[in-house]
Design a protein around this motif. Structure first.
Motif, PDB file in Angstrom:
ATOM      1  N   CYS A 194       0.683  -1.118  -0.021  1.00  0.00           N
ATOM      2  CA  CYS A 194       0.010   0.130   0.070  1.00  0.00           C
ATOM      3  C   CYS A 194       0.913   1.296   0.026  1.00  0.00           C
ATOM      4  CB  CYS A 194      -0.923   0.064   1.338  1.00  0.00           C
ATOM      5  SG  CYS A 194      -2.127   1.338   1.155  1.00  0.00           S
ATOM      6  N   HIS A 195       1.978   1.270   0.830  1.00  0.00           N
ATOM      7  CA  HIS A 195       2.838   2.424   0.944  1.00  0.00           C
ATOM      8  C   HIS A 195       3.685   2.795  -0.519  1.00  0.00           C
ATOM      9  CE1 HIS A 195       1.948   3.532   5.051  1.00  0.00           C
ATOM     10  NE2 HIS A 195       1.913   2.153   5.481  1.00  0.00           N
ATOM     11  N   LEU A 196       3.822   1.553  -0.906  1.00  0.00           N
ATOM     12  CA  LEU A 196       4.758   1.536  -2.006  1.00  0.00           C
ATOM     13  C   LEU A 196       3.879   2.379  -3.315  1.00  0.00           C
ATOM     14  CD1 LEU A 196       6.801   0.650  -3.921  1.00  0.00           C
ATOM     15  CD2 LEU A 196       5.789  -1.442  -4.520  1.00  0.00           C
ATOM     16  N   PHE A 197       2.586   1.838  -3.511  1.00  0.00           N
ATOM     17  CA  PHE A 197       1.564   2.420  -4.496  1.00  0.00           C
ATOM     18  C   PHE A 197       1.391   3.950  -4.208  1.00  0.00           C
ATOM     19  CE2 PHE A 197       0.477  -2.141  -5.120  1.00  0.00           C
ATOM     20  CZ  PHE A 197       0.978  -2.185  -6.531  1.00  0.00           C
ATOM     21  N   PHE A 198       1.087   4.237  -2.844  1.00  0.00           N
ATOM     22  CA  PHE A 198       0.954   5.672  -2.476  1.00  0.00           C
ATOM     23  C   PHE A 198       2.189   6.364  -2.945  1.00  0.00           C
ATOM     24  CE2 PHE A 198       1.457   9.154   0.453  1.00  0.00           C
ATOM     25  CZ  PHE A 198       0.088   9.687   0.316  1.00  0.00           C
ATOM     26  N   SER A 199       3.371   6.028  -2.938  1.00  0.00           N
ATOM     27  CA  SER A 199       4.654   6.615  -3.191  1.00  0.00           C
ATOM     28  C   SER A 199       4.723   6.673  -4.812  1.00  0.00           C
ATOM     29  CB  SER A 199       5.828   5.948  -2.750  1.00  0.00           C
ATOM     30  OG  SER A 199       5.890   6.100  -1.222  1.00  0.00           O
ATOM     31  N   ILE A 200       4.435   5.811  -5.398  1.00  0.00           N
ATOM     32  CA  ILE A 200       4.282   5.658  -6.944  1.00  0.00           C
ATOM     33  C   ILE A 200       3.458   6.623  -7.341  1.00  0.00           C
ATOM     34  CG2 ILE A 200       3.801   4.230  -8.897  1.00  0.00           C
ATOM     35  CD1 ILE A 200       5.216   1.897  -7.303  1.00  0.00           C
ATOM     36  N   PHE A 201       2.133   6.731  -6.793  1.00  0.00           N
ATOM     37  CA  PHE A 201       1.191   7.547  -7.287  1.00  0.00           C
ATOM     38  C   PHE A 201       1.490   9.077  -6.991  1.00  0.00           C
ATOM     39  CE2 PHE A 201      -1.925   3.880  -7.204  1.00  0.00           C
ATOM     40  CZ  PHE A 201      -2.273   3.944  -8.797  1.00  0.00           C
ATOM     41  N   GLY A 202       2.037   9.384  -5.965  1.00  0.00           N
ATOM     42  CA  GLY A 202       2.577  10.567  -5.505  1.00  0.00           C
ATOM     43  C   GLY A 202       3.633  11.158  -6.521  1.00  0.00           C
ATOM     44  N   ILE A 203       4.690  10.109  -7.009  1.00  0.00           N
ATOM     45  CA  ILE A 203       5.384  10.695  -7.943  1.00  0.00           C
ATOM     46  C   ILE A 203       4.827  10.927  -9.273  1.00  0.00           C
ATOM     47  CG2 ILE A 203       7.612   9.870  -9.068  1.00  0.00           C
ATOM     48  CD1 ILE A 203       8.509   8.090  -6.727  1.00  0.00           C
ATOM     49  N   LEU A 204       3.919   9.944  -9.574  1.00  0.00           N
ATOM     50  CA  LEU A 204       3.242  10.102 -10.717  1.00  0.00           C
ATOM     51  C   LEU A 204       2.569  11.510 -11.035  1.00  0.00           C
ATOM     52  CD1 LEU A 204       2.147   6.587 -11.843  1.00  0.00           C
ATOM     53  CD2 LEU A 204       3.924   7.900 -12.688  1.00  0.00           C
ATOM     54  N   ILE A 205       1.889  11.982  -9.980  1.00  0.00           N
ATOM     55  CA  ILE A 205       0.966  13.260  -9.912  1.00  0.00           C
ATOM     56  C   ILE A 205       2.042  14.339  -9.960  1.00  0.00           C
ATOM     57  CG2 ILE A 205      -0.500  14.709  -8.572  1.00  0.00           C
ATOM     58  CD1 ILE A 205      -1.675  11.710  -7.648  1.00  0.00           C
ATOM     59  N   TRP A 206       3.032  14.159  -8.990  1.00  0.00           N
ATOM     60  CA  TRP A 206       3.702  15.775  -8.585  1.00  0.00           C
ATOM     61  C   TRP A 206       4.967  15.916  -9.482  1.00  0.00           C
ATOM     62  CZ3 TRP A 206       0.724  18.475  -6.584  1.00  0.00           C
ATOM     63  CH2 TRP A 206      -0.375  18.310  -5.617  1.00  0.00           C
ATOM     64  N   PHE A 207       5.620  14.688  -9.838  1.00  0.00           N
ATOM     65  CA  PHE A 207       6.786  14.825 -10.694  1.00  0.00           C
ATOM     66  C   PHE A 207       6.880  15.300 -12.129  1.00  0.00           C
ATOM     67  CE2 PHE A 207      10.872  13.360 -12.461  1.00  0.00           C
ATOM     68  CZ  PHE A 207      11.745  14.247 -11.747  1.00  0.00           C
TER      69      PHE A 207
END
Length: 162
Positions: free
Chosen positions: A1-14
């Protein structure tokens, strides 16, 4: 769950350069308010980790009981959010909470601290400090558009405005 949260955060903000400024500006603004009002960090933690999740959990429970009731509650919450954003941006509620002079003083203190930490070698204009308004050919600062004013109120300025 934390991995996907981080991946989606990168995909949204980066990927989009202007989106990279949003979390930085939010952190800068939160720090500015926290430097003037000691209760802001506690309020942020309560709102972000207790109140918002509680609202979303409540909406989810209402939707399980009645879809129509859930839609009405969602519309009500969105209306409240819209009123707050209108007050914050258009009626300049952000400046009623903390005046523009206090913001400028805080920004200068941040620039001074940044310059001291960097050893005075780097010009502050080239750092991550957001500058609002662009200088025209006559040297005067041009007034930002309505959209830029909204971004300024939230602490985000388009990349061409430095």
């Amino acid at each position: 769950c934390h991995l996907f949260f981080s991946i989606f955060g990168i995909l949204i903000w980066f990927p989009v350069p202007i989106m990279r400024r949003v979390p930085l500006a939010a952190a800068r603004t939160l720090g500015l308010y926290a430097s003037y009002f000691r209760f802001v960090p506690l309020l942020y933690i309560l709102v972000a980790f207790v109140i918002f999740p509680g609202i979303f959990l409540g909406i989810s429970a209402i939707i399980d009981a009645s879809v129509a009731g859930g839609v009405i509650v969602i519309l009500f919450v969105l209306a409240l959010l819209s009123v707050f954003i209108y007050w914050w941006v258009r009626l300049e509620g952000c400046y009623k909470v903390l005046s523009e002079e206090d913001r400028e003083e805080g920004r200068k203190a941040l620039e001074d601290a940044d310059r001291e930490l960097r050893g005075g070698g780097e010009d502050v204009e080239q750092s991550n400090v957001v500058v609002v308004g662009a200088r025209g050919s006559d040297g005067e600062v041009e007034q930002p558009s309505r959209f830029q004013g909204m971004l300024r109120a939230f602490g985000v300025v388009p990349s061409g405005q430095q």
